[in-house]
Design an enzyme around this catalytic site. Structure first.
Site, PDB file in Angstrom:
ATOM      1  N   SER A 124       0.824  -1.210   0.000  1.00  0.00           N
ATOM      2  CA  SER A 124       0.000   0.000   0.000  1.00  0.00           C
ATOM      3  C   SER A 124       0.858   1.260   0.000  1.00  0.00           C
ATOM      4  O   SER A 124       2.021   1.246   0.400  1.00  0.00           O
ATOM      5  CB  SER A 124      -0.906   0.007   1.236  1.00  0.00           C
ATOM      6  OG  SER A 124      -1.562  -1.235   1.373  1.00  0.00           O
TER       7      SER A 124
HETATM    8  N1  SAH Z   1       0.351  -4.729   4.091  1.00  0.00           N
HETATM    9  C1  SAH Z   1       0.815  -5.454   2.940  1.00  0.00           C
HETATM   10  C2  SAH Z   1      -0.160  -5.243   1.808  1.00  0.00           C
HETATM   11  C3  SAH Z   1      -0.301  -6.452   0.951  1.00  0.00           C
HETATM   12  S1  SAH Z   1      -1.670  -6.416  -0.172  1.00  0.00           S
HETATM   13  C4  SAH Z   1       2.234  -5.029   2.612  1.00  0.00           C
HETATM   14  O1  SAH Z   1       2.780  -4.184   3.344  1.00  0.00           O
HETATM   15  O2  SAH Z   1       2.824  -5.556   1.677  1.00  0.00           O
HETATM   16  C5  SAH Z   1      -2.868  -7.385   0.696  1.00  0.00           C
HETATM   17  C6  SAH Z   1      -2.523  -8.812   0.952  1.00  0.00           C
HETATM   18  O3  SAH Z   1      -3.694  -9.437   1.487  1.00  0.00           O
HETATM   19  C7  SAH Z   1      -2.123  -9.629  -0.266  1.00  0.00           C
HETATM   20  O4  SAH Z   1      -0.848 -10.158  -0.045  1.00  0.00           O
HETATM   21  C8  SAH Z   1      -3.194 -10.740  -0.337  1.00  0.00           C
HETATM   22  O5  SAH Z   1      -2.687 -11.977  -0.746  1.00  0.00           O
HETATM   23  C9  SAH Z   1      -3.659 -10.787   1.110  1.00  0.00           C
HETATM   24  N2  SAH Z   1      -4.965 -11.387   1.345  1.00  0.00           N
HETATM   25  C10 SAH Z   1      -6.115 -11.246   0.642  1.00  0.00           C
HETATM   26  N3  SAH Z   1      -7.096 -11.975   1.192  1.00  0.00           N
HETATM   27  C11 SAH Z   1      -6.552 -12.613   2.281  1.00  0.00           C
HETATM   28  C12 SAH Z   1      -7.046 -13.532   3.258  1.00  0.00           C
HETATM   29  N4  SAH Z   1      -8.303 -13.979   3.257  1.00  0.00           N
HETATM   30  N5  SAH Z   1      -6.196 -13.956   4.221  1.00  0.00           N
HETATM   31  C13 SAH Z   1      -4.907 -13.536   4.251  1.00  0.00           C
HETATM   32  N6  SAH Z   1      -4.384 -12.684   3.364  1.00  0.00           N
HETATM   33  C14 SAH Z   1      -5.185 -12.224   2.388  1.00  0.00           C
END
Ligand code: SAH
Length: 214
Positions: A56
Protein backbone atom coordinates in the site's frame (compact mmCIF):
# COMPACT_ATOMS: atom_id res chain seq x y z
CA UNK A 1 17.72 10.58 3.85
CA UNK A 2 15.07 9.75 1.24
CA UNK A 3 13.22 7.99 4.02
CA UNK A 4 13.45 11.15 6.12
CA UNK A 5 11.98 13.09 3.20
CA UNK A 6 9.15 10.58 2.81
CA UNK A 7 8.25 10.96 6.48
CA UNK A 8 8.39 14.76 6.22
CA UNK A 9 6.08 14.63 3.20
CA UNK A 10 3.66 12.43 5.11
CA UNK A 11 3.74 14.87 8.01
CA UNK A 12 2.92 17.73 5.64
CA UNK A 13 0.09 15.56 4.33
CA UNK A 14 -1.38 15.43 7.82
CA UNK A 15 0.33 12.52 9.59
CA UNK A 16 0.67 13.71 13.18
CA UNK A 17 0.98 10.81 15.59
CA UNK A 18 4.61 10.61 16.84
CA UNK A 19 4.50 6.83 17.37
CA UNK A 20 3.53 6.34 13.71
CA UNK A 21 6.04 8.88 12.42
CA UNK A 22 8.78 7.19 14.43
CA UNK A 23 7.89 3.70 13.18
CA UNK A 24 7.86 4.88 9.55
CA UNK A 25 11.19 6.49 10.14
CA UNK A 26 12.67 3.27 11.50
CA UNK A 27 11.49 0.75 8.92
CA UNK A 28 13.25 0.85 5.52
CA UNK A 29 10.46 0.41 2.95
CA UNK A 30 13.02 -0.28 0.22
CA UNK A 31 14.05 -3.53 1.92
CA UNK A 32 10.53 -4.90 1.38
CA UNK A 33 10.19 -4.32 -2.36
CA UNK A 34 11.73 -5.88 -5.44
CA UNK A 35 15.30 -4.62 -6.13
CA UNK A 36 14.07 -3.14 -9.43
CA UNK A 37 11.66 -0.88 -7.53
CA UNK A 38 14.02 0.39 -4.84
CA UNK A 39 14.22 3.81 -6.52
CA UNK A 40 10.48 4.24 -6.04
CA UNK A 41 10.32 2.89 -2.51
CA UNK A 42 9.95 6.31 -0.86
CA UNK A 43 7.45 7.77 -3.29
CA UNK A 44 3.88 7.85 -2.14
CA UNK A 45 2.68 5.12 -4.45
CA UNK A 46 1.50 1.54 -4.19
CA UNK A 47 4.05 -0.89 -5.66
CA UNK A 48 3.65 -4.41 -7.06
CA UNK A 49 4.91 -7.21 -4.81
CA UNK A 50 4.05 -10.07 -7.21
CA UNK A 51 1.09 -12.44 -7.45
CA UNK A 52 -1.20 -9.56 -8.41
CA UNK A 53 -0.77 -7.90 -5.00
CA UNK A 54 0.57 -4.49 -3.99
CA UNK A 55 2.28 -2.88 -1.03
CA UNK A 56 0.00 0.00 0.00
CA UNK A 57 0.91 3.68 -0.40
CA UNK A 58 2.87 4.98 2.62
CA UNK A 59 0.25 7.67 3.21
CA UNK A 60 -2.50 5.05 3.45
CA UNK A 61 -0.42 2.82 5.74
CA UNK A 62 0.28 5.85 7.94
CA UNK A 63 -3.38 6.79 8.01
CA UNK A 64 -4.42 3.28 9.08
CA UNK A 65 -1.80 3.16 11.83
CA UNK A 66 -2.92 6.58 13.02
CA UNK A 67 -6.56 5.47 13.16
CA UNK A 68 -5.49 2.41 15.14
CA UNK A 69 -3.35 4.45 17.49
CA UNK A 70 -6.11 7.01 18.03
CA UNK A 71 -8.33 4.24 19.38
CA UNK A 72 -5.86 3.28 22.08
CA UNK A 73 -7.34 4.61 25.33
CA UNK A 74 -7.22 1.65 27.65
CA UNK A 75 -4.92 -0.48 25.55
CA UNK A 76 -1.76 -1.80 27.11
CA UNK A 77 1.03 0.66 27.88
CA UNK A 78 0.38 3.08 25.05
CA UNK A 79 0.90 0.43 22.40
CA UNK A 80 -1.42 -1.32 19.99
CA UNK A 81 -1.32 -4.33 22.35
CA UNK A 82 -1.90 -7.66 20.67
CA UNK A 83 -2.39 -7.13 16.94
CA UNK A 84 -3.97 -9.28 14.24
CA UNK A 85 -2.99 -8.27 10.70
CA UNK A 86 -4.75 -9.79 7.70
CA UNK A 87 -2.72 -9.65 4.47
CA UNK A 88 0.98 -9.77 5.37
CA UNK A 89 2.01 -9.19 1.75
CA UNK A 90 5.69 -8.26 1.70
CA UNK A 91 5.71 -7.64 5.47
CA UNK A 92 6.28 -3.87 5.45
CA UNK A 93 3.25 -2.96 7.52
CA UNK A 94 3.95 -5.95 9.76
CA UNK A 95 7.35 -4.42 10.59
CA UNK A 96 5.69 -1.08 11.38
CA UNK A 97 3.09 -2.74 13.61
CA UNK A 98 5.90 -4.60 15.38
CA UNK A 99 7.41 -1.24 16.43
CA UNK A 100 4.12 -0.17 17.99
CA UNK A 101 2.78 -3.28 19.69
CA UNK A 102 3.30 -6.03 22.23
CA UNK A 103 2.60 -8.88 19.82
CA UNK A 104 1.70 -9.19 16.12
CA UNK A 105 0.01 -12.13 14.44
CA UNK A 106 -0.02 -11.63 10.68
CA UNK A 107 -1.85 -13.88 8.22
CA UNK A 108 -1.19 -14.26 4.49
CA UNK A 109 -3.06 -16.59 2.14
CA UNK A 110 -0.46 -16.75 -0.70
CA UNK A 111 2.39 -19.13 0.12
CA UNK A 112 5.00 -17.32 -1.99
CA UNK A 113 4.29 -13.99 -0.25
CA UNK A 114 4.30 -15.66 3.15
CA UNK A 115 7.82 -16.93 2.33
CA UNK A 116 8.89 -13.51 1.07
CA UNK A 117 7.64 -11.75 4.19
CA UNK A 118 9.41 -14.28 6.41
CA UNK A 119 12.63 -13.59 4.55
CA UNK A 120 12.21 -9.80 4.79
CA UNK A 121 11.38 -9.90 8.48
CA UNK A 122 14.12 -12.37 9.42
CA UNK A 123 16.62 -9.49 9.47
CA UNK A 124 14.68 -7.92 12.33
CA UNK A 125 14.73 -10.72 14.93
CA UNK A 126 11.16 -9.96 15.85
CA UNK A 127 10.38 -12.50 18.55
CA UNK A 128 6.97 -10.99 19.12
CA UNK A 129 5.83 -11.39 15.50
CA UNK A 130 4.13 -14.56 14.35
CA UNK A 131 3.53 -15.11 10.62
CA UNK A 132 0.71 -17.46 9.71
CA UNK A 133 -0.04 -19.00 6.29
CA UNK A 134 -3.80 -19.33 6.08
CA UNK A 135 -7.15 -17.75 5.36
CA UNK A 136 -7.28 -14.49 7.28
CA UNK A 137 -11.05 -14.35 6.93
CA UNK A 138 -11.08 -16.86 9.77
CA UNK A 139 -8.83 -14.69 11.94
CA UNK A 140 -6.53 -16.62 14.27
CA UNK A 141 -8.54 -18.00 17.15
CA UNK A 142 -5.68 -19.53 19.20
CA UNK A 143 -4.34 -16.10 20.19
CA UNK A 144 -7.62 -14.16 20.30
CA UNK A 145 -8.83 -11.74 21.50
CA UNK A 146 -6.91 -8.92 19.80
CA UNK A 147 -6.66 -5.31 20.92
CA UNK A 148 -6.06 -4.27 17.33
CA UNK A 149 -7.18 -5.83 14.04
CA UNK A 150 -6.09 -4.41 10.70
CA UNK A 151 -6.80 -5.70 7.20
CA UNK A 152 -4.89 -4.84 4.02
CA UNK A 153 -7.52 -6.37 1.72
CA UNK A 154 -11.21 -5.58 1.50
CA UNK A 155 -14.45 -7.40 0.80
CA UNK A 156 -18.08 -6.34 0.87
CA UNK A 157 -18.66 -7.54 4.43
CA UNK A 158 -16.50 -7.86 7.52
CA UNK A 159 -15.81 -11.55 8.30
CA UNK A 160 -17.66 -12.45 11.53
CA UNK A 161 -14.47 -14.03 12.95
CA UNK A 162 -12.78 -10.61 13.05
CA UNK A 163 -15.55 -9.14 15.17
CA UNK A 164 -15.62 -12.24 17.39
CA UNK A 165 -11.86 -11.96 17.96
CA UNK A 166 -11.83 -8.22 18.75
CA UNK A 167 -11.24 -7.56 22.46
CA UNK A 168 -13.44 -5.25 24.51
CA UNK A 169 -11.74 -1.85 24.21
CA UNK A 170 -10.20 -2.95 20.92
CA UNK A 171 -10.31 -1.34 17.49
CA UNK A 172 -10.49 -2.78 13.97
CA UNK A 173 -9.58 -0.85 10.81
CA UNK A 174 -10.33 -2.36 7.41
CA UNK A 175 -11.20 -1.41 3.85
CA UNK A 176 -14.80 -2.32 3.06
CA UNK A 177 -17.18 -1.83 0.13
CA UNK A 178 -20.27 -1.13 2.21
CA UNK A 179 -22.95 -1.22 -0.45
CA UNK A 180 -23.91 -1.83 -4.04
CA UNK A 181 -22.26 0.62 -6.41
CA UNK A 182 -20.19 2.21 -3.68
CA UNK A 183 -16.44 1.88 -3.68
CA UNK A 184 -14.24 0.93 -0.74
CA UNK A 185 -13.96 3.10 2.34
CA UNK A 186 -11.94 2.70 5.51
CA UNK A 187 -14.15 1.40 8.28
CA UNK A 188 -13.37 1.60 11.98
CA UNK A 189 -15.07 -0.72 14.48
CA UNK A 190 -14.66 -0.17 18.20
CA UNK A 191 -15.76 -2.82 20.64
CA UNK A 192 -17.12 -1.26 23.81
CA UNK A 193 -18.43 -3.22 26.80
CA UNK A 194 -21.94 -2.82 25.40
CA UNK A 195 -21.35 -3.55 21.75
CA UNK A 196 -19.77 -2.43 18.51
CA UNK A 197 -19.55 1.13 17.19
CA UNK A 198 -18.83 1.63 13.50
CA UNK A 199 -17.56 4.73 11.71
CA UNK A 200 -16.78 5.20 8.02
CA UNK A 201 -13.87 7.24 6.73
CA UNK A 202 -12.35 8.17 3.36
CA UNK A 203 -12.44 6.23 0.10
CA UNK A 204 -9.55 3.78 -0.46
CA UNK A 205 -8.42 1.20 -3.03
CA UNK A 206 -7.18 -2.05 -1.53
CA UNK A 207 -6.85 -5.44 -3.22
CA UNK A 208 -9.76 -7.84 -2.75
CA UNK A 209 -10.07 -10.07 0.28
CA UNK A 210 -10.21 -13.68 -0.93
CA UNK A 211 -11.01 -16.83 0.97
CA UNK A 212 -8.86 -19.96 1.09
CA UNK A 213 -5.13 -20.25 0.53
CA UNK A 214 -3.03 -20.22 -2.66
N1 SAH B 1 0.35 -4.73 4.09
C1 SAH B 1 0.82 -5.45 2.94
C2 SAH B 1 -0.16 -5.24 1.81
C3 SAH B 1 -0.30 -6.45 0.95
S1 SAH B 1 -1.67 -6.42 -0.17
C4 SAH B 1 2.23 -5.03 2.61
O1 SAH B 1 2.78 -4.18 3.34
O2 SAH B 1 2.82 -5.56 1.68
C5 SAH B 1 -2.87 -7.38 0.70
C6 SAH B 1 -2.52 -8.81 0.95
O3 SAH B 1 -3.69 -9.44 1.49
C7 SAH B 1 -2.12 -9.63 -0.27
O4 SAH B 1 -0.85 -10.16 -0.04
C8 SAH B 1 -3.19 -10.74 -0.34
O5 SAH B 1 -2.69 -11.98 -0.75
C9 SAH B 1 -3.66 -10.79 1.11
N2 SAH B 1 -4.97 -11.39 1.35
C10 SAH B 1 -6.12 -11.25 0.64
N3 SAH B 1 -7.10 -11.97 1.19
C11 SAH B 1 -6.55 -12.61 2.28
C12 SAH B 1 -7.05 -13.53 3.26
N4 SAH B 1 -8.30 -13.98 3.26
N5 SAH B 1 -6.20 -13.96 4.22
C13 SAH B 1 -4.91 -13.54 4.25
N6 SAH B 1 -4.38 -12.68 3.36
C14 SAH B 1 -5.19 -12.22 2.39
Amino acid sequence: LVRQRMVERLARGGLREPAVVQAMHQVPRHAFVDPALVQQAYEDTALPIGHGQTISKPSVVGRMLELLHAGLQARSAGTLGRVLEIGTGCGYQTALLAQMSRQVVSIERIGALFDKAREHLSAWRLDHVRLVLGDGMLGHAPLAPYDTIVAAAGGDALPPAWLDQLAVGGRLVAPLAPGAGRGQVLVVIDRHAHGLVRTEHEAVHFVPLRSGTA
